[in-house]
Write a protein that holds these residues in place. Sequence first.
Motif, PDB file in Angstrom:
ATOM      1  N   ALA A  34     -36.929  35.870   1.132  1.00 47.51           N
ATOM      2  CA  ALA A  34     -35.913  36.711   0.499  1.00 47.51           C
ATOM      3  C   ALA A  34     -34.519  36.135   0.697  1.00 47.51           C
ATOM      4  O   ALA A  34     -33.687  36.164  -0.220  1.00 47.51           O
ATOM      5  N   ALA A  35     -34.235  35.613   1.896  1.00 44.73           N
ATOM      6  CA  ALA A  35     -32.902  35.045   2.157  1.00 44.73           C
ATOM      7  C   ALA A  35     -32.632  33.849   1.256  1.00 44.73           C
ATOM      8  O   ALA A  35     -31.522  33.683   0.727  1.00 44.73           O
ATOM      9  N   VAL A  36     -33.644  32.994   1.061  1.00 46.69           N
ATOM     10  CA  VAL A  36     -33.484  31.838   0.170  1.00 46.69           C
ATOM     11  C   VAL A  36     -33.224  32.296  -1.258  1.00 46.69           C
ATOM     12  O   VAL A  36     -32.340  31.774  -1.948  1.00 46.69           O
ATOM     13  N   ARG A  37     -33.976  33.264  -1.725  1.00 39.33           N
ATOM     14  CA  ARG A  37     -33.802  33.749  -3.100  1.00 39.33           C
ATOM     15  C   ARG A  37     -32.422  34.379  -3.284  1.00 39.33           C
ATOM     16  O   ARG A  37     -31.774  34.193  -4.321  1.00 39.33           O
ATOM     17  N   ILE A  38     -31.966  35.133  -2.290  1.00 34.44           N
ATOM     18  CA  ILE A  38     -30.657  35.785  -2.395  1.00 34.44           C
ATOM     19  C   ILE A  38     -29.549  34.740  -2.489  1.00 34.44           C
ATOM     20  O   ILE A  38     -28.615  34.871  -3.288  1.00 34.44           O
ATOM     21  N   ARG A  39     -29.632  33.703  -1.686  1.00 31.07           N
ATOM     22  CA  ARG A  39     -28.575  32.686  -1.704  1.00 31.07           C
ATOM     23  C   ARG A  39     -28.545  31.909  -3.017  1.00 31.07           C
ATOM     24  O   ARG A  39     -27.492  31.429  -3.432  1.00 31.07           O
ATOM     25  N   ALA A  40     -29.689  31.784  -3.689  1.00 32.22           N
ATOM     26  CA  ALA A  40     -29.747  30.992  -4.913  1.00 32.22           C
ATOM     27  C   ALA A  40     -29.552  31.809  -6.179  1.00 32.22           C
ATOM     28  O   ALA A  40     -29.293  31.251  -7.242  1.00 32.22           O
ATOM     29  N   ALA A  41     -29.649  33.131  -6.092  1.00 30.84           N
ATOM     30  CA  ALA A  41     -29.838  33.962  -7.280  1.00 30.84           C
ATOM     31  C   ALA A  41     -28.545  34.315  -8.010  1.00 30.84           C
ATOM     32  O   ALA A  41     -27.447  34.266  -7.452  1.00 30.84           O
ATOM     33  N   ARG A  42     -28.736  34.673  -9.274  1.00 30.67           N
ATOM     34  CA  ARG A  42     -27.685  35.378 -10.018  1.00 30.67           C
ATOM     35  C   ARG A  42     -27.868  36.855  -9.684  1.00 30.67           C
ATOM     36  O   ARG A  42     -28.931  37.438  -9.920  1.00 30.67           O
ATOM     37  N   LEU A  43     -26.809  37.488  -9.144  1.00 31.92           N
ATOM     38  CA  LEU A  43     -26.891  38.876  -8.700  1.00 31.92           C
ATOM     39  C   LEU A  43     -26.398  39.860  -9.739  1.00 31.92           C
ATOM     40  O   LEU A  43     -26.791  41.031  -9.724  1.00 31.92           O
ATOM     41  N   SER A  44     -25.508  39.409 -10.646  1.00 35.38           N
ATOM     42  CA  SER A  44     -24.946  40.313 -11.645  1.00 35.38           C
ATOM     43  C   SER A  44     -24.460  39.478 -12.823  1.00 35.38           C
ATOM     44  O   SER A  44     -24.278  38.262 -12.695  1.00 35.38           O
ATOM     45  N   PRO A  45     -24.239  40.106 -13.991  1.00 37.48           N
ATOM     46  CA  PRO A  45     -23.712  39.349 -15.128  1.00 37.48           C
ATOM     47  C   PRO A  45     -22.317  38.795 -14.820  1.00 37.48           C
ATOM     48  O   PRO A  45     -21.584  39.327 -13.991  1.00 37.48           O
ATOM     49  N   GLY A  46     -21.954  37.741 -15.494  1.00 38.67           N
ATOM     50  CA  GLY A  46     -20.637  37.154 -15.273  1.00 38.67           C
ATOM     51  C   GLY A  46     -20.651  36.155 -14.143  1.00 38.67           C
ATOM     52  O   GLY A  46     -21.613  36.015 -13.383  1.00 38.67           O
ATOM     53  N   ARG A  47     -19.521  35.456 -13.984  1.00 36.25           N
ATOM     54  CA  ARG A  47     -19.440  34.389 -12.995  1.00 36.25           C
ATOM     55  C   ARG A  47     -19.469  34.906 -11.570  1.00 36.25           C
ATOM     56  O   ARG A  47     -19.872  34.198 -10.651  1.00 36.25           O
ATOM     57  N   ASP A  48     -19.056  36.172 -11.358  1.00 36.89           N
ATOM     58  CA  ASP A  48     -19.067  36.700  -9.999  1.00 36.89           C
ATOM     59  C   ASP A  48     -20.484  36.835  -9.448  1.00 36.89           C
ATOM     60  O   ASP A  48     -20.671  36.890  -8.230  1.00 36.89           O
ATOM     61  N   GLY A  49     -21.452  36.928 -10.323  1.00 32.30           N
ATOM     62  CA  GLY A  49     -22.824  37.082  -9.854  1.00 32.30           C
ATOM     63  C   GLY A  49     -23.528  35.787  -9.557  1.00 32.30           C
ATOM     64  O   GLY A  49     -24.684  35.795  -9.117  1.00 32.30           O
ATOM     65  N   LEU A  50     -22.877  34.650  -9.768  1.00 31.96           N
ATOM     66  CA  LEU A  50     -23.504  33.351  -9.555  1.00 31.96           C
ATOM     67  C   LEU A  50     -23.451  32.933  -8.091  1.00 31.96           C
ATOM     68  O   LEU A  50     -22.567  33.368  -7.348  1.00 31.96           O
ATOM     69  N   PRO A  51     -24.378  32.076  -7.661  1.00 33.42           N
ATOM     70  CA  PRO A  51     -24.315  31.570  -6.282  1.00 33.42           C
ATOM     71  C   PRO A  51     -23.153  30.603  -6.115  1.00 33.42           C
ATOM     72  O   PRO A  51     -22.446  30.277  -7.073  1.00 33.42           O
ATOM     73  N   ASP A  52     -22.927  30.147  -4.921  1.00 33.71           N
ATOM     74  CA  ASP A  52     -21.894  29.147  -4.677  1.00 33.71           C
ATOM     75  C   ASP A  52     -22.529  27.912  -4.034  1.00 33.71           C
ATOM     76  O   ASP A  52     -23.707  27.901  -3.703  1.00 33.71           O
ATOM     77  N   ARG A  53     -21.717  26.869  -3.891  1.00 39.80           N
ATOM     78  CA  ARG A  53     -22.248  25.611  -3.369  1.00 39.80           C
ATOM     79  C   ARG A  53     -22.775  25.767  -1.943  1.00 39.80           C
ATOM     80  O   ARG A  53     -23.789  25.172  -1.580  1.00 39.80           O
ATOM     81  N   ARG A  54     -22.056  26.560  -1.140  1.00 34.18           N
ATOM     82  CA  ARG A  54     -22.503  26.718   0.251  1.00 34.18           C
ATOM     83  C   ARG A  54     -23.887  27.348   0.307  1.00 34.18           C
ATOM     84  O   ARG A  54     -24.762  26.916   1.069  1.00 34.18           O
ATOM     85  N   GLY A  55     -24.104  28.381  -0.527  1.00 30.49           N
ATOM     86  CA  GLY A  55     -25.406  29.029  -0.551  1.00 30.49           C
ATOM     87  C   GLY A  55     -26.499  28.110  -1.051  1.00 30.49           C
ATOM     88  O   GLY A  55     -27.610  28.059  -0.488  1.00 30.49           O
ATOM     89  N   LEU A  56     -26.221  27.351  -2.102  1.00 29.18           N
ATOM     90  CA  LEU A  56     -27.225  26.433  -2.637  1.00 29.18           C
ATOM     91  C   LEU A  56     -27.525  25.301  -1.651  1.00 29.18           C
ATOM     92  O   LEU A  56     -28.660  24.830  -1.559  1.00 29.18           O
ATOM     93  N   ALA A  57     -26.509  24.876  -0.918  1.00 27.84           N
ATOM     94  CA  ALA A  57     -26.747  23.851   0.105  1.00 27.84           C
ATOM     95  C   ALA A  57     -27.665  24.395   1.197  1.00 27.84           C
ATOM     96  O   ALA A  57     -28.554  23.687   1.689  1.00 27.84           O
ATOM     97  N   ALA A  58     -27.470  25.669   1.578  1.00 20.47           N
ATOM     98  CA  ALA A  58     -28.349  26.287   2.565  1.00 20.47           C
ATOM     99  C   ALA A  58     -29.769  26.405   2.027  1.00 20.47           C
ATOM    100  O   ALA A  58     -30.746  26.216   2.765  1.00 20.47           O
ATOM    101  N   VAL A  59     -29.908  26.708   0.733  1.00 15.39           N
ATOM    102  CA  VAL A  59     -31.227  26.792   0.112  1.00 15.39           C
ATOM    103  C   VAL A  59     -31.932  25.438   0.179  1.00 15.39           C
ATOM    104  O   VAL A  59     -33.121  25.346   0.493  1.00 15.39           O
TER     105      VAL A  59
END
Length: 774
Positions: free
Chosen positions: A627-652
């Motif tokens: 679940a933690a991996v999916r949360i860090r990589a996921a789109r959480l909401s419409p628009g750019r605010d819901g996108l992941p960031d580089r730090r999260g994707l690096a952790a993934v």
Amino acid sequence: MSGRRTAHGTGPEPAGEGRALLDLPEVPPPDAPEALVLADPVPPRQGRPCGNRRCRRPVGTPYPGTPVRYEGYCPHCGTRYSLLPQLRRGEPLDGGRYEVRGPLAHGGLGWVYLAVDTRLRNRPIVLKGVLNPHDPEARERMLEERNQMIAIGHESIVRIFDYVPHRPDDGRTPADYIVMEYVGGRSLRGILEAAGREAGPFGSGEPLTLEHVARYGCQILGALAVLHDRGLVYSDMKPDNVIHRGDRVVLIDLGGVQRPDDPDRAPVTTKGYAAPEVEDGGGPTVAHDVHTVGRTLAELAGAAADGGPGAAGTGLGHDSFHRLVDRATHARPERRFSSAAEMSGQLEGVLRELVSLRTGRQYTRPSDVFAPTHALLDAGLGAVPDLGRWRGRRARAYRGTVAAPLLDPGRPTPSRVAAGLPVPLPRRDDPAGVQLRLPAPQDPRAVVRQMESFLDGDEDGYRPSVEVRLRLCRAHLEVHGHLPPGDRERDGRLREAEDRLREAEEILGLPSGRDSVPDWRIAWHRGLVRLARDEVEAAEEHFAEVHGALPGEYAPKLALGYCAEHRGDLDRAERFHHAVWRRNTQQGSAAFGLARVHLARGERERAAGVLERVPPMSRHYDAARIAAVRIRAARLSPGRDGLPDRRGLAAVRRELPRLVLDAGERARLEAEIREWALDWLQRAAAAGGTETGDTAEPAEADGAHPAELGGDLFGGGPGEPPTERGLRTLLARSFRDLAHQPGVTRSRSEHLVDCSNAVLPRTWFVRPAEEPTR
């Protein structure tokens, strides 16, 4: 109490852990014993009953316009009385073995004197006599106190050493005295008085807190449980009768100890602490003792630095503590805790909650009333998605800008929660209590068949079993929770559950419906049935009843957290989930509930952080890591605010190889993550990234260098960031791998191949120029 639970519980705990939790700070050394002797001892202002059994009217009480007469003759029957101290300084007793130093105080029945044991190097001891030596009933009660207490050896009950008759040489009235240990320390009344001073009752500026109050309560209840096990009640619990000595407490003034509801003895109680039924003329009982402890704790909490509403650092623990006091002091005896052991168990749970919330460390212990559940209250957040995730996706959606689907936060349906909450342990006094504690079948339908066979015992003359019917209720709810909506069997199972619950209510003589009931088991199952009916607000009312009855348990808090979450009350949901999670980080359902609250607020990092702290020994560890991996990589909401960031994707990228997955699961999870990463890369570049050839490098600084994303998961060479072309190529490969997994239907395989073809980067073929004709 060292190394085991004596006041309550079902089994041992680590040696010393329980005692260390209950240890109190040492109070400053008490004054020298002789400094405590009263220079001007004053008898009780309310007087005492006349020593004549037929009279028993008060003597030594004040009358308007006249001074109080502390000795003389009863104005009603003429019986002689004296309420003044009968022993003088230096007076010897028992042939000179004991030498009096002076009066310390008066208790419920008699004066208490400081003396020394001359045979033991003048060791301080206490002598206790009667307030009125002309009262034969008081003498009888003192002798009964001696007989009852002489055999009890408990560290939190004052010890009785000896009994001596005393015949003064100057003609004073003969009297008898109990010889007791001298308990050096400070009474809880003194703690209360010191709590308001700047130095604090424990010195060094350490104030009285709810944690201290809970520790006092647990130790007091442990001592009372010893008395109750011997068929006795204490009767007169109040701060004056408890001494804080060292890191423990000691109960003194045992003059009120008696058999419950003894018709031949007038109870020794104190107004303001006694239960309403005793103040109305009834005799003291276990329920009365519970009430007096509740009143004592309430008074101490009122002086605690964090005892007021909303005090910093206590979180839900403050509410749990006051719910415990409310139940202990309920006006109706049947609504109070059934025993000192039960109240002690709940108070220890509240203490663990308070300490966990303050320190951030877990202080857990197996519940005495709920069995641990293996179910995870989650709807797929901690699982790798199946191929159905791409079923509704059109292949052409992958040709241009990819809009990846939002992450499902995984909130389970109310009916699934009803089937997955912790299960109450069966009462041992139930006719089927022993059988119900044996291992049960895994299949709930098999449980129904097994429990139905127990009902045959009702027809053989046995007492009807409430627990069998409650177990049947839960089994039907479990079948109901796993059936799809619209299934014909589903409604029938719910009706069966309600019928069995109604039978249990009838056996107990309780009203059915939403009315509050004294049996928390019924309230719990009513809440489960309401959840199964999707009536979450009604369920919440029943779970609140259980929380009030069992404020030290995590199960009702887990249920209330889910109900608040379902209603959208995120603050309340967080409060409950956080309290459970802090106390026991192995509670995966609380961790997932807390993560869902953070996701609802858009707090990606906090949601993943909670799940990453689920310990490896938890059965939900793997689900939490996924679940933690999916949360860090996921789109959480419409628009750019819901996108992941580089730090999260690096952790993934770092964490994904560590997950324990089979080949199929890993392929599906990689495909999901690559789809989200492609969405992020395209939109970040469009919002202001720099493009070099086919390289799209987002411009915003979000915690990690783009080159940290390079590797097998997102593409890109060593030290190079991923590119749209590279990600598209990898995602296309993922779709083709999924299309060829075992068990994939022909139509689904063709769809995945179409998606693969659509997402592949476009290649432009340029026809070479024709050579001119010669």
